[in-house]
Design an enzyme around this catalytic site. Sequence first.
Site, PDB file in Angstrom:
ATOM      1  N   CYS A 150       3.076   8.558   1.607  1.00  0.00           N
ATOM      2  CA  CYS A 150       3.608   7.594   2.580  1.00  0.00           C
ATOM      3  C   CYS A 150       3.793   6.260   1.846  1.00  0.00           C
ATOM      4  O   CYS A 150       2.836   5.732   1.271  1.00  0.00           O
ATOM      5  CB  CYS A 150       2.619   7.450   3.734  1.00  0.00           C
ATOM      6  SG  CYS A 150       3.109   6.194   4.927  1.00  0.00           S
TER       7      CYS A 150
ATOM      8  N   CYS B 298      -1.310   1.981   8.223  1.00  0.00           N
ATOM      9  CA  CYS B 298      -0.626   1.051   7.335  1.00  0.00           C
ATOM     10  C   CYS B 298      -1.090  -0.379   7.563  1.00  0.00           C
ATOM     11  O   CYS B 298      -1.314  -0.823   8.666  1.00  0.00           O
ATOM     12  CB  CYS B 298       0.891   1.191   7.465  1.00  0.00           C
ATOM     13  SG  CYS B 298       1.706   0.121   8.616  1.00  0.00           S
TER      14      CYS B 298
ATOM     15  N   CYS C 253      -0.239  -2.651  15.290  1.00  0.00           N
ATOM     16  CA  CYS C 253      -0.117  -2.382  13.853  1.00  0.00           C
ATOM     17  C   CYS C 253      -0.770  -3.464  12.998  1.00  0.00           C
ATOM     18  O   CYS C 253      -0.509  -4.653  13.185  1.00  0.00           O
ATOM     19  CB  CYS C 253       1.367  -2.269  13.507  1.00  0.00           C
ATOM     20  SG  CYS C 253       1.678  -2.148  11.745  1.00  0.00           S
TER      21      CYS C 253
ATOM     22  N   GLU D  62       0.832  -1.211   0.000  1.00  0.00           N
ATOM     23  CA  GLU D  62       0.000   0.000   0.000  1.00  0.00           C
ATOM     24  C   GLU D  62       0.864   1.257   0.000  1.00  0.00           C
ATOM     25  O   GLU D  62       1.966   1.256   0.529  1.00  0.00           O
ATOM     26  CB  GLU D  62      -0.814   0.087   1.294  1.00  0.00           C
ATOM     27  CG  GLU D  62      -1.648  -1.095   1.610  1.00  0.00           C
ATOM     28  CD  GLU D  62      -2.222  -1.005   3.030  1.00  0.00           C
ATOM     29  OE1 GLU D  62      -3.054  -1.846   3.344  1.00  0.00           O
ATOM     30  OE2 GLU D  62      -1.828  -0.101   3.796  1.00  0.00           O
TER      31      GLU D  62
ATOM     32  N   CYS E  82       5.522  -7.113   7.324  1.00  0.00           N
ATOM     33  CA  CYS E  82       6.590  -6.685   8.243  1.00  0.00           C
ATOM     34  C   CYS E  82       6.832  -7.790   9.242  1.00  0.00           C
ATOM     35  O   CYS E  82       5.894  -8.450   9.676  1.00  0.00           O
ATOM     36  CB  CYS E  82       6.192  -5.392   8.957  1.00  0.00           C
ATOM     37  SG  CYS E  82       7.487  -4.747  10.044  1.00  0.00           S
TER      38      CYS E  82
ATOM     39  N   CYS F  12       4.695  -5.184  15.742  1.00  0.00           N
ATOM     40  CA  CYS F  12       4.259  -4.228  16.773  1.00  0.00           C
ATOM     41  C   CYS F  12       2.791  -4.518  17.089  1.00  0.00           C
ATOM     42  O   CYS F  12       1.990  -4.755  16.183  1.00  0.00           O
ATOM     43  CB  CYS F  12       4.433  -2.796  16.281  1.00  0.00           C
ATOM     44  SG  CYS F  12       6.139  -2.397  15.896  1.00  0.00           S
TER      45      CYS F  12
END
Length: 357
Positions: free
Chosen positions: A100, A331, A114, A86, A107, A111
């Site tokens: 962005c 995100c 997230c 994205e 990832c 976290c």
Amino acid sequence: MLATQDLIQKLETKKIPRYRAIQVIHAVCKEGKTSYATITTLPLELQRELETEVPILSLKQVRQVASKDGSTIKTLFELHDGLKIEAVLMHFKDGRHTVCISSQAGCQLGCKFCATGTMRFGRNLTYEEISDQVLFYAQQLHHQDQRISNIVLMGMGEPFMNYDNVLKALRVINDPDGMNIGARNITVSTSGICEGIEKLINEDLQVNLAVSLHAPNQELRKKIMPIANKYSLEQLMTAIKNYQDKTHRRISYEYVMLKGINDSEEVAHQLGKLIQGQLCHVNLIPYNATGIINIEGSIPEQIRKFRDIVKEYGVPVTIRVTLGQDIQAACGQLANKAAKEGEIAKQKPLEVQIKNS
Ligand code: SF4
């Protein structure tokens, strides 16, 4: 689009002179050309050859959504191997057009707050896949007589886990003969990969550094950011001090406000004490509820109280304007939504160690 030097080399293997590569880069980056057929300075035969062999964009738009007020446009892209990423364009009231972008498909850092962290990791993006997210929006804006003013690497992924490709992409974005976005208008955001911070000190590219801090003590940081198990808060602060001592550049601390987790008055005092006296700025980020994770954002009154306490320590601190809440702007939210709706093929898990570079 390939970097200018890479395109020159590629064309030279076909005995095509370098000036053709420069014509292509100029047409694509400065004139917003989205197909070779419209680059009329090129011979027809070369247009056809390039169309099949050197795609202008290395990613394909799958879906694009705009917020109701038009301030935020989010695009879901598909890569050549079916992975999805994205990128978001934000129009601010002060006239800035900020993009962005993502540095990885998924990832590995997980976290707790997230949406991307809940997805399976795909792979590092190539430099082209990173810079093409910017090129895509630059071309869209070109046709509206507008220009990208800022780039932030705060999308999917941890930029310093893909250091070399990220740096090469930034050079492509910064290239005066190409997209020509000033290094000072580019911000790389890390969750705290100390080696990346140390490496950035020695780069000749003067981009801004943001650190996603989100907690001012090691115990709390470990709870919400597993990366703190690898790089302690103390190590992170040492790396930041080296960066500041050597570059004399201001860094931004990103601090997402999570209700009942990191937003108490006591924690605000800890944050103020931790960074007082530094050349820095703190962005308090109201949390966009993801609908995927059971965490709520702090209420506005608590965020203001938190800000006022941090200010008492002489630390510049602001509350970030949030845009695009109606389109899953945080995100990983759109990619997650697409996955649920079957638009995303299962992303392959990949074991990658955090390397000491
Ligand atoms: S916040 Fe950034 S580093 Fe953390 S899981 Fe999400 S994408 Fe990765």
